[in-house]
Design an enzyme around this catalytic site. Structure first.
Site, PDB file in Angstrom:
ATOM      1  N   GLN A  66      48.142  56.470  22.977  1.00 33.67           N
ATOM      2  CA  GLN A  66      48.924  57.435  23.689  1.00 33.67           C
ATOM      3  C   GLN A  66      50.198  57.064  23.929  1.00 33.67           C
ATOM      4  O   GLN A  66      51.113  57.740  23.770  1.00 33.67           O
ATOM      5  CB  GLN A  66      48.198  57.812  24.858  1.00 33.67           C
ATOM      6  CG  GLN A  66      48.196  59.174  25.366  1.00 33.67           C
ATOM      7  CD  GLN A  66      47.258  59.564  26.369  1.00 33.67           C
ATOM      8  OE1 GLN A  66      46.399  58.921  26.680  1.00 33.67           O
ATOM      9  NE2 GLN A  66      47.268  60.842  26.643  1.00 33.67           N
TER      10      GLN A  66
ATOM     11  N   TYR B  50      42.593  68.355  16.679  1.00 34.89           N
ATOM     12  CA  TYR B  50      43.689  69.287  16.252  1.00 34.89           C
ATOM     13  C   TYR B  50      42.883  70.627  15.889  1.00 34.89           C
ATOM     14  O   TYR B  50      41.549  70.737  15.788  1.00 34.89           O
ATOM     15  CB  TYR B  50      44.224  69.018  14.763  1.00 34.89           C
ATOM     16  CG  TYR B  50      45.293  67.921  14.864  1.00 34.89           C
ATOM     17  CD1 TYR B  50      46.603  68.403  15.177  1.00 34.89           C
ATOM     18  CD2 TYR B  50      45.087  66.637  14.680  1.00 34.89           C
ATOM     19  CE1 TYR B  50      47.659  67.369  15.629  1.00 34.89           C
ATOM     20  CE2 TYR B  50      46.028  65.626  15.096  1.00 34.89           C
ATOM     21  CZ  TYR B  50      47.141  66.165  15.191  1.00 34.89           C
ATOM     22  OH  TYR B  50      48.383  65.080  15.462  1.00 34.89           O
TER      23      TYR B  50
ATOM     24  N   SER C  48      53.745  63.487  20.616  1.00 35.81           N
ATOM     25  CA  SER C  48      53.630  64.253  21.816  1.00 35.81           C
ATOM     26  C   SER C  48      54.608  63.997  22.683  1.00 35.81           C
ATOM     27  O   SER C  48      55.236  65.041  23.383  1.00 35.81           O
ATOM     28  CB  SER C  48      52.315  63.523  22.544  1.00 35.81           C
ATOM     29  OG  SER C  48      51.204  63.721  22.075  1.00 35.81           O
TER      30      SER C  48
ATOM     31  N   ASP D  29      52.733  57.636  20.940  1.00 37.22           N
ATOM     32  CA  ASP D  29      52.436  58.871  20.097  1.00 37.22           C
ATOM     33  C   ASP D  29      53.903  59.698  20.373  1.00 37.22           C
ATOM     34  O   ASP D  29      54.051  60.370  21.331  1.00 37.22           O
ATOM     35  CB  ASP D  29      51.475  59.704  20.797  1.00 37.22           C
ATOM     36  CG  ASP D  29      51.327  61.100  20.335  1.00 37.22           C
ATOM     37  OD1 ASP D  29      51.780  61.419  19.364  1.00 37.22           O
ATOM     38  OD2 ASP D  29      50.376  61.655  20.861  1.00 37.22           O
TER      39      ASP D  29
ATOM     40  N   ARG E  51      45.824  60.368  17.348  1.00 32.77           N
ATOM     41  CA  ARG E  51      45.990  60.958  18.665  1.00 32.77           C
ATOM     42  C   ARG E  51      44.861  60.531  19.686  1.00 32.77           C
ATOM     43  O   ARG E  51      44.349  61.492  20.091  1.00 32.77           O
ATOM     44  CB  ARG E  51      46.291  62.258  18.627  1.00 32.77           C
ATOM     45  CG  ARG E  51      47.234  62.815  17.511  1.00 32.77           C
ATOM     46  CD  ARG E  51      48.585  62.852  17.536  1.00 32.77           C
ATOM     47  NE  ARG E  51      49.260  63.413  18.723  1.00 32.77           N
ATOM     48  CZ  ARG E  51      49.802  64.626  18.589  1.00 32.77           C
ATOM     49  NH1 ARG E  51      49.647  65.252  17.480  1.00 32.77           N
ATOM     50  NH2 ARG E  51      50.143  65.148  19.742  1.00 32.77           N
TER      51      ARG E  51
HETATM   52  P1  NAD Z   1      49.901  71.077  17.209  1.00 33.08           P
HETATM   53  O1  NAD Z   1      51.536  70.888  17.173  1.00 33.08           O
HETATM   54  O2  NAD Z   1      49.163  70.764  16.027  1.00 33.08           O
HETATM   55  O3  NAD Z   1      49.453  72.497  17.516  1.00 33.08           O
HETATM   56  C1  NAD Z   1      50.075  73.363  18.700  1.00 33.08           C
HETATM   57  C2  NAD Z   1      48.910  74.067  19.300  1.00 33.08           C
HETATM   58  O4  NAD Z   1      48.676  75.199  18.563  1.00 33.08           O
HETATM   59  C3  NAD Z   1      47.501  73.477  19.321  1.00 33.08           C
HETATM   60  O5  NAD Z   1      47.047  73.298  20.662  1.00 33.08           O
HETATM   61  C4  NAD Z   1      46.641  74.455  18.301  1.00 33.08           C
HETATM   62  O6  NAD Z   1      45.129  74.417  18.950  1.00 33.08           O
HETATM   63  C5  NAD Z   1      47.262  75.572  18.475  1.00 33.08           C
HETATM   64  N1  NAD Z   1      46.780  76.517  17.431  1.00 33.08           N
HETATM   65  C6  NAD Z   1      46.509  76.308  16.195  1.00 33.08           C
HETATM   66  N2  NAD Z   1      46.483  77.521  15.464  1.00 33.08           N
HETATM   67  C7  NAD Z   1      46.554  78.451  16.520  1.00 33.08           C
HETATM   68  C8  NAD Z   1      46.156  79.941  16.515  1.00 33.08           C
HETATM   69  N3  NAD Z   1      46.127  80.394  15.333  1.00 33.08           N
HETATM   70  N4  NAD Z   1      46.389  80.523  17.748  1.00 33.08           N
HETATM   71  C9  NAD Z   1      46.742  79.963  18.692  1.00 33.08           C
HETATM   72  N5  NAD Z   1      46.903  78.657  18.880  1.00 33.08           N
HETATM   73  C10 NAD Z   1      46.683  78.004  17.837  1.00 33.08           C
HETATM   74  O7  NAD Z   1      49.103  70.479  18.306  1.00 33.08           O
HETATM   75  P2  NAD Z   1      49.512  68.998  19.191  1.00 33.08           P
HETATM   76  O8  NAD Z   1      50.114  69.571  20.398  1.00 33.08           O
HETATM   77  O9  NAD Z   1      50.197  68.030  18.601  1.00 33.08           O
HETATM   78  O10 NAD Z   1      48.376  68.913  19.777  1.00 33.08           O
HETATM   79  C11 NAD Z   1      46.975  68.479  18.912  1.00 33.08           C
HETATM   80  C12 NAD Z   1      45.922  67.916  19.839  1.00 33.08           C
HETATM   81  O11 NAD Z   1      45.993  66.526  20.133  1.00 33.08           O
HETATM   82  C13 NAD Z   1      45.615  68.652  21.127  1.00 33.08           C
HETATM   83  O12 NAD Z   1      44.192  68.777  21.346  1.00 33.08           O
HETATM   84  C14 NAD Z   1      46.056  67.784  22.017  1.00 33.08           C
HETATM   85  O13 NAD Z   1      45.637  68.157  23.367  1.00 33.08           O
HETATM   86  C15 NAD Z   1      45.715  66.412  21.302  1.00 33.08           C
HETATM   87  N6  NAD Z   1      46.278  65.276  21.786  1.00 33.08           N
HETATM   88  C16 NAD Z   1      45.997  64.215  22.163  1.00 33.08           C
HETATM   89  C17 NAD Z   1      46.407  63.033  22.445  1.00 33.08           C
HETATM   90  C18 NAD Z   1      45.759  61.753  23.156  1.00 33.08           C
HETATM   91  O14 NAD Z   1      44.570  61.697  23.531  1.00 33.08           O
HETATM   92  N7  NAD Z   1      46.548  60.907  22.694  1.00 33.08           N
HETATM   93  C19 NAD Z   1      47.912  63.110  22.602  1.00 33.08           C
HETATM   94  C20 NAD Z   1      48.505  64.398  22.304  1.00 33.08           C
HETATM   95  C21 NAD Z   1      47.734  65.280  21.918  1.00 33.08           C
END
Ligand code: NAD
Length: 357
Positions: free
Chosen positions: A123, A224, A129, A126, A118
């Site tokens: 991006q 994450y 996402s 991905d 990620r």
């Molecule tokens: P995910 O599906 O793994 O989880 C969803 C959300 O749940 C996350 O924001 C996580 O912090 C939150 N979470 C976990 N435990 C929790 C709790 N106990 N209470 C409340 N919230 C909780 O996450 P995702 O949407 O796949 O994204 C993961 C990370 O990757 C994020 O930081 C996102 O910004 C990042 N990301 C980066 C890129 C990139 O730069 N290319 C692209 C996509 C996502």
């Protein structure tokens, strides 16, 4: 010439490669073999795949040098693919812990799209996402359809209606899209996440960020979330309970990679909600954030709807397939050189995604 096989999905309305992307793969020097009707449910009939050879599933599996699907192939099918061929699908090694060993035993090379890092560089590839964003959008629509109340504020000659209150747990990709969608429908939105970076993103969408002090974070976890201790989860549940009593809709998306999702909405919280309220649990496939969630089912508990739909991207198959295929194309450009497969394991994206090295 290299042959790329496109399979139809089982129990999924999407297709991994849409006609426009198939054309671009032909431009990269590949021949396309399409399983008949692979794209039909996503709105793409076979004749839209110009220049592709249409075949049955067995022939695609046996003939292609690169076999593309979204859902993982069964072992029996993996046994039939050509020697040295590559399969690309979502093998989810974080959940299916011995999948890499199984694939290696079968002598198959595999790319798992969910293992693409990620990072900013990756991006455009991905799929997690792209699909999470669709799920976040659809989750709000599903909730709005079930809710016996309006989302927006209404001032009418027959009386005034207050806007719906939506609580979003987990403000990652799906959660942020859910916030944006619920705001567009006129709801009042609150959101919570354990990652402090989420606060600014939540606020920039015009929602209120709920604070619970003392969340553990790990900068080495690739963005994450990490698992929280019992004390934090208990305090978090108390905060959720307070807000749930006033909420009309809760959308939960909280996941911790490779682990069971945390229970943030226990039965007592469900029972504290107003009758007719709706919970949409996007973490359903990893155990659910609500104690009562049943994966892929919509149930009612004491007049509260609990939608355990972990398959929402497939419910919007045309755009989901288009975005998936674009992500895939961006990845394939990395591994197809002059019409041939060329996996450069020095490249971090390729080495992370290849689960059978
Ligand atoms: P995910 O599906 O793994 O989880 C969803 C959300 O749940 C996350 O924001 C996580 O912090 C939150 N979470 C976990 N435990 C929790 C709790 N106990 N209470 C409340 N919230 C909780 O996450 P995702 O949407 O796949 O994204 C993961 C990370 O990757 C994020 O930081 C996102 O910004 C990042 N990301 C980066 C890129 C990139 O730069 N290319 C692209 C996509 C996502």
């Amino acid at each position: 010439m290299m042959k790329i096989g496109i399979l139809s999905e089982q129990n999924d309305q999407r297709v991994a490669v849409v006609p426009l992307v198939a054309k671009k793969l032909q431009d990269l020097g590949a021949d396309i073999i399409l399983e008949s009707n692979a794209g039909l449910q996503a709105g793409f009939s076979d004749d839209k795949y110009e220049g592709a050879k249409v075949a049955n599933r067995k022939d695609v599996l046996e003939d292609a040098d690169l076999v593309i699907s979204i859902q993982p192939l069964e072992d029996e099918e993996l046994k039939t693919i050509k020697n040295g061929a590559l399969t690309i699908a979502e093998y989810k090694p974080f959940f299916d812990k011995d999948v890499s060993d199984r694939l290696k035993r079968l002598g198959v090379q595999a790319i798992s799209m969910d293992m693409i890092p990620r990072t900013t560089l990756a991006q455009s590839m991905d799929v997690l996402s792209s699909m999470a964003s669709i799920a976040g959008y659809k989750a709000v629509l599903s909730a709005a359809l079930k809710l016996p109340r309006y989302f927006p504020m209404m001032i009418t000659a027959a009386g005034s209606i207050k806007p719906a209150k939506v609580l979003i747990l987990g403000a990652g990709v799906a959660g942020l899209q859910a916030i944006a969608t619920a705001k567009r429908l006129g709801a009042q939105v609150e959101a919570f996440d354990t990652r402090s970076a989420a606060k600014q993103e939540v606020e920039s969408l015009g929602a209120r960020f709920v604070e619970v002090a003392g969340a553990k974070e790990d900068t080495g976890a690739g963005g994450y979330a990490v698992e929280q201790d019992e004390d934090f989860i208990r305090r978090q549940r108390e905060e959720v309970q307070k807000r749930a009593m006033n909420a009309d809709v809760i959308i939960t998306t909280a996941q911790v990679r490779g682990r069971k999702a945390p229970i943030l909405v226990p039965t007592s919280t469900v029972e504290a909600m107003k009758p007719g309220s709706v919970i949409v649990d996007l973490a359903a496939s990893t155990g659910g954030n609500c104690e009562l969630t049943q994966d892929r089912q919509t149930i009612q508990h004491k007049v509260i709807w609990i939608i355990g739909d972990s398959d929402l991207a497939s419910a919007m198959p045309e755009d989901a397939s288009t975005l998936y295929a674009n992500n895939l194309l961006n990845f394939l450009k990395l591994i197809i050189k002059e019409g041939e497969l060329n996996l450069d394991f020095e490249n971090e994206i390729v080495s992370s995604a290849c689960i059978t090295q």
